[in-house]
Design an enzyme around this catalytic site. Sequence first.
Site, PDB file in Angstrom:
ATOM      1  N   ARG A  27     -17.148 -22.273  -2.987  1.00  0.00           N
ATOM      2  CA  ARG A  27     -17.717 -20.939  -2.806  1.00  0.00           C
ATOM      3  C   ARG A  27     -18.036 -20.646  -1.338  1.00  0.00           C
ATOM      4  O   ARG A  27     -18.338 -19.515  -0.989  1.00  0.00           O
ATOM      5  CB  ARG A  27     -19.011 -20.801  -3.632  1.00  0.00           C
ATOM      6  CG  ARG A  27     -18.777 -21.012  -5.103  1.00  0.00           C
ATOM      7  CD  ARG A  27     -20.085 -21.046  -5.844  1.00  0.00           C
ATOM      8  NE  ARG A  27     -20.692 -19.725  -5.883  1.00  0.00           N
ATOM      9  CZ  ARG A  27     -20.437 -18.823  -6.812  1.00  0.00           C
ATOM     10  NH1 ARG A  27     -19.592 -19.085  -7.762  1.00  0.00           N
ATOM     11  NH2 ARG A  27     -21.030 -17.654  -6.803  1.00  0.00           N
ATOM     12  N   TRP A  75     -25.242 -19.686   2.244  1.00  0.00           N
ATOM     13  CA  TRP A  75     -24.301 -18.826   2.977  1.00  0.00           C
ATOM     14  C   TRP A  75     -25.206 -17.795   3.649  1.00  0.00           C
ATOM     15  O   TRP A  75     -25.803 -16.944   2.972  1.00  0.00           O
ATOM     16  CB  TRP A  75     -23.343 -18.196   1.970  1.00  0.00           C
ATOM     17  CG  TRP A  75     -22.410 -17.164   2.500  1.00  0.00           C
ATOM     18  CD1 TRP A  75     -22.688 -15.846   2.725  1.00  0.00           C
ATOM     19  CD2 TRP A  75     -21.032 -17.331   2.845  1.00  0.00           C
ATOM     20  NE1 TRP A  75     -21.568 -15.207   3.187  1.00  0.00           N
ATOM     21  CE2 TRP A  75     -20.546 -16.072   3.264  1.00  0.00           C
ATOM     22  CE3 TRP A  75     -20.161 -18.421   2.830  1.00  0.00           C
ATOM     23  CZ2 TRP A  75     -19.225 -15.875   3.669  1.00  0.00           C
ATOM     24  CZ3 TRP A  75     -18.848 -18.209   3.242  1.00  0.00           C
ATOM     25  CH2 TRP A  75     -18.395 -16.960   3.656  1.00  0.00           C
ATOM     26  N   ASN A  99     -30.997 -18.062  -4.633  1.00  0.00           N
ATOM     27  CA  ASN A  99     -29.775 -17.290  -4.357  1.00  0.00           C
ATOM     28  C   ASN A  99     -30.122 -15.825  -4.507  1.00  0.00           C
ATOM     29  O   ASN A  99     -30.869 -15.463  -5.409  1.00  0.00           O
ATOM     30  CB  ASN A  99     -28.686 -17.588  -5.391  1.00  0.00           C
ATOM     31  CG  ASN A  99     -28.021 -18.909  -5.149  1.00  0.00           C
ATOM     32  OD1 ASN A  99     -28.344 -19.604  -4.189  1.00  0.00           O
ATOM     33  ND2 ASN A  99     -27.115 -19.268  -6.025  1.00  0.00           N
ATOM     34  N   GLY A 100     -29.526 -14.979  -3.659  1.00  0.00           N
ATOM     35  CA  GLY A 100     -29.780 -13.543  -3.766  1.00  0.00           C
ATOM     36  C   GLY A 100     -30.506 -13.033  -2.531  1.00  0.00           C
ATOM     37  O   GLY A 100     -30.511 -13.699  -1.491  1.00  0.00           O
ATOM     38  N   GLU A 469      -2.882  -0.101   1.851  1.00  0.00           N
ATOM     39  CA  GLU A 469      -3.473  -1.333   1.327  1.00  0.00           C
ATOM     40  C   GLU A 469      -2.833  -1.718  -0.015  1.00  0.00           C
ATOM     41  O   GLU A 469      -2.545  -2.893  -0.259  1.00  0.00           O
ATOM     42  CB  GLU A 469      -4.994  -1.148   1.201  1.00  0.00           C
ATOM     43  CG  GLU A 469      -5.771  -2.281   0.560  1.00  0.00           C
ATOM     44  CD  GLU A 469      -5.625  -3.623   1.264  1.00  0.00           C
ATOM     45  OE1 GLU A 469      -5.066  -3.683   2.377  1.00  0.00           O
ATOM     46  OE2 GLU A 469      -6.042  -4.636   0.672  1.00  0.00           O
ATOM     47  N   GLU A 476       2.509  -8.692  -0.516  1.00  0.00           N
ATOM     48  CA  GLU A 476       2.007 -10.048  -0.254  1.00  0.00           C
ATOM     49  C   GLU A 476       2.234 -10.998  -1.424  1.00  0.00           C
ATOM     50  O   GLU A 476       2.587 -12.147  -1.218  1.00  0.00           O
ATOM     51  CB  GLU A 476       0.495 -10.012   0.023  1.00  0.00           C
ATOM     52  CG  GLU A 476       0.117  -9.606   1.414  1.00  0.00           C
ATOM     53  CD  GLU A 476      -1.370  -9.790   1.653  1.00  0.00           C
ATOM     54  OE1 GLU A 476      -2.167  -9.117   0.981  1.00  0.00           O
ATOM     55  OE2 GLU A 476      -1.735 -10.619   2.506  1.00  0.00           O
ATOM     56  N   HIS A 492       9.626  14.065   6.247  1.00  0.00           N
ATOM     57  CA  HIS A 492       9.970  13.747   7.637  1.00  0.00           C
ATOM     58  C   HIS A 492      10.798  12.463   7.728  1.00  0.00           C
ATOM     59  O   HIS A 492      10.899  11.864   8.790  1.00  0.00           O
ATOM     60  CB  HIS A 492       8.698  13.655   8.488  1.00  0.00           C
ATOM     61  CG  HIS A 492       7.940  14.947   8.492  1.00  0.00           C
ATOM     62  ND1 HIS A 492       8.382  16.063   9.141  1.00  0.00           N
ATOM     63  CD2 HIS A 492       6.792  15.306   7.864  1.00  0.00           C
ATOM     64  CE1 HIS A 492       7.540  17.062   8.933  1.00  0.00           C
ATOM     65  NE2 HIS A 492       6.564  16.619   8.161  1.00  0.00           N
TER      66      HIS A 492
END
Length: 593
Positions: A27, A75, A99-100, A469, A476, A492
Amino acid sequence: MCGIVGYIGANEKAKLMLEMLKELEYRGYDSAGIAILKNDTLSIFRATGKLTNLANTLKDFRSSGFGLAIGHTRWATHGKPTETNAHPHTATFSSVIHNGIIENYQDIKQELEQKGIAFRSQTDTEVIVHLFEEILKTTNDILSAFEQTIARLKGAYAILLITKQSPDRIYYAKQGSPLIIGKGKAGIYFASSDAPLIGLAHHVSYLEDGQSGYINCHNFETLPNICPLHTNKLYAQKDGFRYFMEKEIYEQHKVLLETMMGRIDGDTILFDELKDFVLPQSILLCACGTSYHAALVASYLLERIAKIKCNVAIASEWRYREPIMDTNELFIAISQSGETADTLEALKIAKRHGMRSLAVCNVDNSSIVREATWTILTRAGIEKGVASTKAFATQVMVLWMFALYCAQHQRKLLPQDIRQQCTAMLRSVEATKVAPKMHDKIRRLSKHYLHGHGFFFVGRDIFYPLALEGALKLKEISYLHAEGYPSGDMKHGPIALADDGLFTIALMPQHMLFDKTKSNIEELAARDATICAISPIEVEVADDWIMLGNHASYMEEFFETMVILQLLALEISIRLGNDVDMPRNLAKSVTVE
Ligand code: M6R
């Protein structure tokens, strides 16, 4: 994204915590720590970087015999990834991991500081443990003190707390962040996802929001919804999804809430990270690939909402074009990884020429973050799929908020307009939730889009970069030829390719130039191209119709269309038998030019 583990039992705890944390490594994290409580001794170990650094601090430590342990991978969101900011955070006799994001931590911190409590870290988490011990001064009931603490917290959290005052139990609370409690032969286990529990726990309870209390060796059975735990680790890491990309598409609504958390207060946009920010006269947005598409979207929003002139550049081009640089212009570098060589080099050039810069980035302490004057973290959590999905969603959200932030500081928008936009933001997050019926429809439809000589993705305004995108996502991972175009540009040149072998994915929101796009699509249909319309309105000439929800604004339509395009690319690629997470010739982080 942060990870949580915990244990109550007699097994050796240091090794166990490291093994459980290892299962959460995928993670991503930038520091880690554990706390062990045994025989009235609370031992804390923390280290920055990889788990091997934490293992080094533990090499002479053993802890068998009954006790408690909690462990965390962090993180960074509030405060740099330093040892002091790593969890667990400890007061006098208690330790906590979390966490949070605690949105009101500043208020609680101020209140506790006025009572003379000294804080060691810059984190939001540390307030929890100090508040708990402070409330405990007023009551002998430890559970009540814990619950009073939880009642004060606003935001999202999964919390484990241990205290010398009750050394046989772990206190827990869950709101918005995942938390699982499991029972195995050797004790009770806690984790923020299944993976660390596999092989240890045979039964688990997935906690619901609002649940809190304590668990010891005897009361696991009182938890609701206890079920057996499955046994496949990779399946657990992917939360049951076929690919990380699929999982990441599905978690967008969760990470977007994290992106917004603490940054909206009624009719005000807050970016604590923009200390001494100087509003620019103009902006240059610079990035590569998907991040470049987010930059293009942002340029429309910044000009429309904040009335700031914008230029957008592909980093690999800009760095060699001998650009004219203006020190009144803000250079915004957008990058998921923070390590993309071209974007980093472009940022360095801008810096050398005295431009102020803002990094919009997902990885704290990355090279781009270290180089920039200011940083706004996108908080998408680690993205494993090479094809970027949730990182793009969070970039667009941050840049939309940034446009509002600039408008607010220039008084270009009234508070009620900002409030209205904030409502649209929350609705946009909702719009990214994948409805099983929608996914199923896309899965079925994908079988018609596997042949032909190529794809056009077309749209107008911000739906043009979204078309780019959508085309990039498809090429990809499917290796099919796909291009994005502004729908008004067909005649065009590109329309020369229109025939019965061309697939057109038409982005047709009702709140953005619907009639104009419709005329362009009719021209393509007249030349026999197969049209798949993504729209809330049925389009007569379309061969297929993916129906958008009936939203109140084009931003909500944008976010729902984004998810549809991601799922379409995913399903086509799966049908073609490709490795969705690791497409050929591509790398997740492009650190060479
Ligand atoms: O880490 P960055 O956002 O700077 O990466 C830029 C591009 O390499 C990246 O967006 C790439 O285009 C992705 N594979 C898109 O899915």
